[in-house]
Design a protein around this motif. Structure first.
Motif, short mmCIF file in Angstrom:
data_model
loop_
_atom_site.label_atom_id
_atom_site.label_comp_id
_atom_site.label_asym_id
_atom_site.label_seq_id
_atom_site.Cartn_x
_atom_site.Cartn_y
_atom_site.Cartn_z
N PRO A 14 4.30 9.36 2.79
CA PRO A 14 4.77 8.37 1.83
C PRO A 14 3.62 7.69 1.10
CG PRO A 14 4.93 7.54 4.06
CD PRO A 14 4.59 9.00 4.16
N SER A 175 10.06 6.93 2.14
CA SER A 175 9.67 5.63 1.61
C SER A 175 10.01 4.57 2.65
CB SER A 175 10.43 5.33 0.31
OG SER A 175 10.25 3.97 -0.06
N GLN A 177 10.54 1.46 1.86
CA GLN A 177 11.21 0.35 1.18
C GLN A 177 12.56 -0.02 1.82
OE1 GLN A 177 9.65 -1.63 -0.96
NE2 GLN A 177 7.90 -0.28 -0.56
N GLU A 194 2.75 5.44 8.33
CA GLU A 194 3.75 4.41 8.04
C GLU A 194 3.34 3.02 8.53
OE1 GLU A 194 6.00 8.06 7.16
OE2 GLU A 194 4.49 7.47 8.65
N THR A 197 0.98 1.65 5.93
CA THR A 197 1.66 1.33 4.67
C THR A 197 2.44 0.02 4.80
OG1 THR A 197 1.87 3.67 4.14
CG2 THR A 197 3.30 2.16 2.95
#
Length: 340
Positions: A14, A175, A177, A194, A197
């Motif tokens: 991602p 993602s 999000q 992850e 991020t």
């Protein structure tokens, strides 16, 4: 990078965008012990773009360790469009990064794959949650963002071990999000991707559950070759495993040289993410923990392969008729014994 693996592909990171396939070629000079002959050429295919998880192999190039062992090694980066196992079976790679489940399925299909060593003593697959849950069991009933490929890897294990259900699962779309929006959720991930991020976007450390620490049995980032290559290049492959173990020991001590080559090979990588990845590998002791602490880096055991086989058979991911010993050999790595 996503923790889910397809049988013959790696899912996208991602935090990275697609980039052109890169190749790092290191033409090395033979060591004194091999001075009377030309260095042996080997092509090694990685499973993704160059990153900290590949650091020991790049370090072996940077430090001249492959050269010392009389090897001329070419490292070819993987990526979303690179099918490493196909290239290995076609003879374009001598060794490729793989994983246990992938190799078992290949053996089930009659493919002449054999694992000769493993980089990681446990899987870097993680579930990441917002602060609150203390154990994996605490995630029961919460929304989990899980990729489709995980249906044939860790998701059946989670359901059996912790009673997770398909009703709590939503698609993971590469993602974070949706996870950030739902404060009661958790998402699949990869230890050095992850969590980084999420931390960068929230400025908070998420809670990270490393599945290997909870008993998920497979090794990860294994070194896979073919039976034909093993028979024809046994000595060179023995030296490759030895040199790679030495490369990893050097990288964990001081990764600067390997990181410089990684940054050169993968322009999308950043020093900050590399530093985070190295720190994560060290803290989790993925390379030098477990059996590697006493048996040496890259080691494998029959017992661990049997545990993975039992898990796959139990979850109906593998036919019971498969001879699990055909998927690996410890003959080469047992001679290495490079202690952390």
């Amino acid at each position: 990078m996503s923790s889910a693996r397809l049988p013959f592909a790696r899912l996208p990171l991602p935090s990275m965008v697609a980039l052109a396939l890169g190749v790092l070629t290191a033409t090395l000079v033979p060591a004194a012990s091999h001075a009377q002959s030309a260095p042996t050429k080997l092509t090694f295919g990685s499973n993704w773009y160059a990153q900290a998880e590949h650091g020991g192999f790049y370090q072996a190039v940077a430090d001249g360790i492959y050269r010392k062992h009389g090897l001329d090694v070419t490292i070819k980066m993987g990526g979303p469009q690179v099918n490493g196992m196909q290239l290995l079976l076609a003879g374009q790679y001598d060794v490729a990064m793989g994983d246990d489940l992938q190799t078992f399925k290949g053996v089930e299909q009659g493919l002449p794959l054999v694992t000769i060593a493993t980089t990681f003593q446990q899987s870097p697959t993680v579930l990441v949650s917002h602060p609150g849950p203390k154990t994996l069991a605490d995630l029961k009933g919460r929304t989990l963002f899980i990729g489709q490929a995980s249906e044939t890897t860790f998701w059946p294990w989670l359901k059996t071990r912790y009673g997770f259900t398909d009703a709590q699962k939503k698609p993971y779309t590469f993602s974070v999000q949706p996870f950030l929006v739902d404060k009661q959720s958790a998402t699949q991930g990869y230890l050095a991707s992850e969590p980084y991020t999420i931390e960068q976007q929230t400025k908070q450390k998420p809670t990270v559950f490393l599945l290997g620490e909870y008993g998920y049995p497979p090794y990860a980032q294994t070194l896979v070759t073919t039976r034909t290559a093993l028979n024809a290049k046994r000595d060179a492959l023995q030296r490759f495993v030895q040199a790679s173990a030495e490369g990893w020991k050097s990288y964990l001590a001081n990764p600067a040289a390997g990181n410089a080559l990684i940054l050169k090979d993968n322009p999308q990588m950043t020093p900050t993410l590399l530093d985070y990845g190295v720190k994560a590998l060290k803290q989790a002791k993925l390379v030098d923990g477990g059996d590697a602490a006493k048996r040496g880096l890259l080691t494998m055991t029959d017992a661990r392969w049997k545990a993975t086989y039992d898990f796959m058979v139990q979850e109906k991911l593998l036919a019971p008729s498969v001879d699990y010993r055909k998927a690996f050999t410890t003959e080469l790595v047992d001679k290495v014994n490079v202690l952390p």
